[in-house]
Write a protein that holds these residues in place. Sequence first.
Motif, PDB file in Angstrom:
ATOM      1  N   ARG A  77       3.689   1.947 -10.156  1.00 29.86           N
ATOM      2  CA  ARG A  77       2.299   1.557 -10.057  1.00 29.86           C
ATOM      3  C   ARG A  77       2.022   1.161  -8.610  1.00 29.86           C
ATOM      4  NH1 ARG A  77       0.039  -3.290 -11.198  1.00 29.86           N
ATOM      5  NH2 ARG A  77      -2.084  -3.313 -12.011  1.00 29.86           N
ATOM      6  N   LEU A  78       0.994   1.768  -8.039  1.00 31.16           N
ATOM      7  CA  LEU A  78       0.643   1.502  -6.648  1.00 31.16           C
ATOM      8  C   LEU A  78      -0.755   0.907  -6.610  1.00 31.16           C
ATOM      9  CD1 LEU A  78       1.679   5.032  -5.383  1.00 31.16           C
ATOM     10  CD2 LEU A  78       2.968   2.931  -4.981  1.00 31.16           C
ATOM     11  N   ARG A  79      -0.866  -0.205  -5.900  1.00 28.08           N
ATOM     12  CA  ARG A  79      -2.181  -0.833  -5.811  1.00 28.08           C
ATOM     13  C   ARG A  79      -2.649  -0.849  -4.362  1.00 28.08           C
ATOM     14  NH1 ARG A  79      -4.494  -5.456  -4.961  1.00 28.08           N
ATOM     15  NH2 ARG A  79      -2.506  -6.473  -4.534  1.00 28.08           N
ATOM     16  N   GLU A  85     -11.514   1.500 -10.496  1.00 26.14           N
ATOM     17  CA  GLU A  85     -11.991   0.120 -10.494  1.00 26.14           C
ATOM     18  C   GLU A  85     -11.012  -0.822  -9.781  1.00 26.14           C
ATOM     19  OE1 GLU A  85     -14.955  -2.127 -13.134  1.00 26.14           O
ATOM     20  OE2 GLU A  85     -14.977  -0.156 -12.276  1.00 26.14           O
ATOM     21  N   SER A  86      -9.753  -0.771 -10.217  1.00 22.74           N
ATOM     22  CA  SER A  86      -8.757  -1.702  -9.663  1.00 22.74           C
ATOM     23  C   SER A  86      -7.987  -1.072  -8.498  1.00 22.74           C
ATOM     24  CB  SER A  86      -7.788  -2.131 -10.756  1.00 22.74           C
ATOM     25  OG  SER A  86      -7.120  -1.004 -11.287  1.00 22.74           O
ATOM     26  N   LEU A  87      -8.354   0.168  -8.133  1.00 25.42           N
ATOM     27  CA  LEU A  87      -7.683   0.888  -7.041  1.00 25.42           C
ATOM     28  C   LEU A  87      -6.170   0.972  -7.269  1.00 25.42           C
ATOM     29  CD1 LEU A  87      -9.607  -0.511  -3.897  1.00 25.42           C
ATOM     30  CD2 LEU A  87     -10.176   1.487  -5.300  1.00 25.42           C
ATOM     31  N   THR A  88      -5.782   1.306  -8.493  1.00 27.85           N
ATOM     32  CA  THR A  88      -4.350   1.469  -8.757  1.00 27.85           C
ATOM     33  C   THR A  88      -4.051   2.880  -9.221  1.00 27.85           C
ATOM     34  OG1 THR A  88      -4.671   0.639 -10.998  1.00 27.85           O
ATOM     35  CG2 THR A  88      -3.870  -0.946  -9.385  1.00 27.85           C
ATOM     36  N   LEU A  89      -2.873   3.350  -8.819  1.00 26.97           N
ATOM     37  CA  LEU A  89      -2.382   4.653  -9.246  1.00 26.97           C
ATOM     38  C   LEU A  89      -1.128   4.445 -10.074  1.00 26.97           C
ATOM     39  CD1 LEU A  89      -2.636   6.720  -5.940  1.00 26.97           C
ATOM     40  CD2 LEU A  89      -4.057   6.975  -7.984  1.00 26.97           C
ATOM     41  N   ARG A  90      -0.981   5.310 -11.057  1.00 28.26           N
ATOM     42  CA  ARG A  90       0.179   5.225 -11.927  1.00 28.26           C
ATOM     43  C   ARG A  90       0.879   6.587 -11.855  1.00 28.26           C
ATOM     44  NH1 ARG A  90       0.082   2.862 -17.955  1.00 28.26           N
ATOM     45  NH2 ARG A  90       1.752   4.088 -18.826  1.00 28.26           N
ATOM     46  N   VAL A  91       2.081   6.603 -11.288  1.00 27.82           N
ATOM     47  CA  VAL A  91       2.812   7.855 -11.088  1.00 27.82           C
ATOM     48  C   VAL A  91       3.997   7.890 -12.055  1.00 27.82           C
ATOM     49  CG1 VAL A  91       3.856   9.358  -9.335  1.00 27.82           C
ATOM     50  CG2 VAL A  91       2.334   7.493  -8.633  1.00 27.82           C
ATOM     51  N   PRO A  92       4.055   8.919 -12.929  1.00 30.96           N
ATOM     52  CA  PRO A  92       5.181   9.003 -13.858  1.00 30.96           C
ATOM     53  C   PRO A  92       6.500   9.015 -13.082  1.00 30.96           C
ATOM     54  CG  PRO A  92       3.549  10.686 -14.343  1.00 30.96           C
ATOM     55  CD  PRO A  92       3.130  10.039 -13.063  1.00 30.96           C
ATOM     56  N   SER A  93       7.485   8.245 -13.551  1.00 31.45           N
ATOM     57  CA  SER A  93       8.743   8.154 -12.821  1.00 31.45           C
ATOM     58  C   SER A  93       9.822   7.620 -13.737  1.00 31.45           C
ATOM     59  CB  SER A  93       8.570   7.214 -11.625  1.00 31.45           C
ATOM     60  OG  SER A  93       9.826   6.722 -11.213  1.00 31.45           O
ATOM     61  N   ASP A  94      11.067   8.051 -13.498  1.00 30.41           N
ATOM     62  CA  ASP A  94      12.172   7.523 -14.305  1.00 30.41           C
ATOM     63  C   ASP A  94      12.725   6.231 -13.706  1.00 30.41           C
ATOM     64  OD1 ASP A  94      13.524   8.344 -12.089  1.00 30.41           O
ATOM     65  OD2 ASP A  94      14.722   9.882 -13.092  1.00 30.41           O
ATOM     66  N   GLY A  95      12.133   5.803 -12.595  1.00 29.85           N
ATOM     67  CA  GLY A  95      12.559   4.548 -11.975  1.00 29.85           C
ATOM     68  C   GLY A  95      13.770   4.695 -11.060  1.00 29.85           C
ATOM     69  N   SER A  96      14.238   5.937 -10.859  1.00 27.85           N
ATOM     70  CA  SER A  96      15.427   6.114 -10.018  1.00 27.85           C
ATOM     71  C   SER A  96      15.057   6.014  -8.536  1.00 27.85           C
ATOM     72  CB  SER A  96      16.071   7.473 -10.295  1.00 27.85           C
ATOM     73  OG  SER A  96      15.227   8.500  -9.810  1.00 27.85           O
ATOM     74  N   ASP A 108      -0.567  -1.464  -1.026  1.00 28.58           N
ATOM     75  CA  ASP A 108      -0.468  -2.914  -0.808  1.00 28.58           C
ATOM     76  C   ASP A 108       0.490  -3.563  -1.789  1.00 28.58           C
ATOM     77  OD1 ASP A 108      -2.635  -3.571   1.266  1.00 28.58           O
ATOM     78  OD2 ASP A 108      -3.601  -2.160  -0.121  1.00 28.58           O
ATOM     79  N   GLU A 109       0.735  -2.845  -2.881  1.00 29.62           N
ATOM     80  CA  GLU A 109       1.667  -3.395  -3.871  1.00 29.62           C
ATOM     81  C   GLU A 109       2.294  -2.236  -4.624  1.00 29.62           C
ATOM     82  OE1 GLU A 109       0.141  -6.729  -6.390  1.00 29.62           O
ATOM     83  OE2 GLU A 109       0.819  -5.391  -7.976  1.00 29.62           O
ATOM     84  N   LEU A 110       3.604  -2.321  -4.819  1.00 31.60           N
ATOM     85  CA  LEU A 110       4.290  -1.278  -5.560  1.00 31.60           C
ATOM     86  C   LEU A 110       5.161  -1.928  -6.627  1.00 31.60           C
ATOM     87  CD1 LEU A 110       6.199   1.751  -4.114  1.00 31.60           C
ATOM     88  CD2 LEU A 110       7.370   0.161  -5.634  1.00 31.60           C
ATOM     89  N   THR A 111       4.983  -1.515  -7.883  1.00 32.55           N
ATOM     90  CA  THR A 111       5.845  -2.050  -8.942  1.00 32.55           C
ATOM     91  C   THR A 111       6.409  -0.893  -9.759  1.00 32.55           C
ATOM     92  OG1 THR A 111       3.854  -2.381 -10.273  1.00 32.55           O
ATOM     93  CG2 THR A 111       4.766  -4.331  -9.241  1.00 32.55           C
ATOM     94  N   ALA A 132      -4.094   5.779 -22.892  1.00 37.94           N
ATOM     95  CA  ALA A 132      -4.743   5.988 -21.604  1.00 37.94           C
ATOM     96  C   ALA A 132      -4.974   4.678 -20.845  1.00 37.94           C
ATOM     97  CB  ALA A 132      -6.075   6.694 -21.812  1.00 37.94           C
ATOM     98  N   VAL A 133      -4.787   3.567 -21.546  1.00 38.45           N
ATOM     99  CA  VAL A 133      -5.010   2.269 -20.901  1.00 38.45           C
ATOM    100  C   VAL A 133      -3.926   2.015 -19.861  1.00 38.45           C
ATOM    101  CG1 VAL A 133      -5.126  -0.233 -21.295  1.00 38.45           C
ATOM    102  CG2 VAL A 133      -6.052   1.343 -22.994  1.00 38.45           C
ATOM    103  N   PRO A 134      -4.282   1.779 -18.609  1.00 38.87           N
ATOM    104  CA  PRO A 134      -3.242   1.523 -17.625  1.00 38.87           C
ATOM    105  C   PRO A 134      -2.533   0.206 -17.927  1.00 38.87           C
ATOM    106  CG  PRO A 134      -5.431   1.550 -16.593  1.00 38.87           C
ATOM    107  CD  PRO A 134      -5.635   1.658 -18.063  1.00 38.87           C
ATOM    108  N   ALA A 135      -1.222   0.191 -17.733  1.00 39.95           N
ATOM    109  CA  ALA A 135      -0.467  -1.015 -18.054  1.00 39.95           C
ATOM    110  C   ALA A 135      -0.891  -2.168 -17.165  1.00 39.95           C
ATOM    111  CB  ALA A 135       1.021  -0.763 -17.885  1.00 39.95           C
ATOM    112  N   GLN A 136      -1.092  -3.304 -17.758  1.00 33.49           N
ATOM    113  CA  GLN A 136      -1.421  -4.509 -17.004  1.00 33.49           C
ATOM    114  C   GLN A 136      -0.135  -5.293 -16.769  1.00 33.49           C
ATOM    115  OE1 GLN A 136      -4.545  -5.132 -15.897  1.00 33.49           O
ATOM    116  NE2 GLN A 136      -4.930  -3.090 -16.717  1.00 33.49           N
TER     117      GLN A 136
END
Length: 318
Positions: free
Chosen positions: A233-235, A257-268, A287-290, A308-312
């Motif tokens: 998740r990139l903000r 709205e929140s200026l966040t992107l959600r990129v599918p990833s296996d976390g590697s 500005d923020e990466l989780t 479709a709801v982005p994870a909070q």
Amino acid sequence: MTGLAIAAHGLRKSYGDRTVLDGVDLTVPEGTVFSLLGPNGAGKTTVVKILSTLITADAGDLRVGGHDLTTDPRAVRAAIGVTGQFSAVDGLITGEENMLLMADLHHLPKREGRRVAAELLERFDLVEAAKKPASTYSGGMKRRLDIAMTLVGDPRIIFLDEPTTGLDPRSRHNMWQIIRGLVADGVTVFLTTQYLEEADELAHRIAVLHDGTIAAEGTAEELKRIVPGGHVRLRFTDPAGYRSAASALREATGDDESLTLRVPSDGSQRELRAVLDRLDSAGVEADELTVHTPDLDDVFFALTGGAAVPAQPKEAVR
Ligand SMILES: Nc1ncnc2c1ncn2[C@@H]1O[C@H](COP(=O)(O)OP(=O)(O)OP(=O)(O)O)[C@@H](O)[C@H]1O
Ligand SMILES: [Mg+2]
């Protein structure tokens, strides 16, 4: 005995023309915690009320504690304890008096009733409050008294309908310890909850109730495996940067709205670096990466139609 504390097959219930339970199947082995999850109005309380003999089902082959619910509800009642979604505590009398009332309901002799009440008040850390009216108790204390009252009859199977809703994180953790203690004593626990992390913490098996049926059932790990929820998740704080990143990362889903992107990833590390490299090439910096690994929230949203709801960000309750 079958080794099953609860077995329900084809459980149905309608209110008027509204079908709430449309063929629910579930089994709970003795000595385990089973958690029933579902959005508001899914029918969790209805399941608890039916299995605890408070209301009757329209259809279904239902056994609790080895007894048939339809033909032998008294035997079921003797085997179970129920802590409802809404407290059974009488606020006008003291905690101790509430306990003694339960002991009377269970036809315990006076001395025995006093002994059991004192023991449970001690166990649930209510000794100091025991002589005060229950209306003066905090939410967490009321909840503890509720469970203590449920345990007066020494039930082998207990139903807890949202035992931690409305409790603060510390009281919730206390309740989890209480539930773990019950299970250590061999009690079977049927738990409904709105909190996915609660099911994750406590339950051996979890079922998601949706649209009148069990949409998925398994261990927390099994359920997490059925949905691909992993993502980065990139903000951004700058709308221009957000737009450049969105065009550099085509597979991302965005929330303007929140200026966040959600990129599918296996976390590697490899996939993370690929994302960072593409952001670098586009000349933008988030500005923020989780990094988000799939959890029960993803399962829940996928199954109950909110994928479709982005994870909070999670409430930090662990
Ligand atoms: N006595 C009743 N008469 C009519 N409808 C009812 C009755 N009890 C429950 N319902 C309906 O049945 C559905 C399921 O309710 P239930 O209380 O079992 O849901 P729940 O999953 O426990 O919800 P919550 O998470 O809000 O506690 C709801 O649509 C509710 O309005
Ligand atoms: Mg309910």
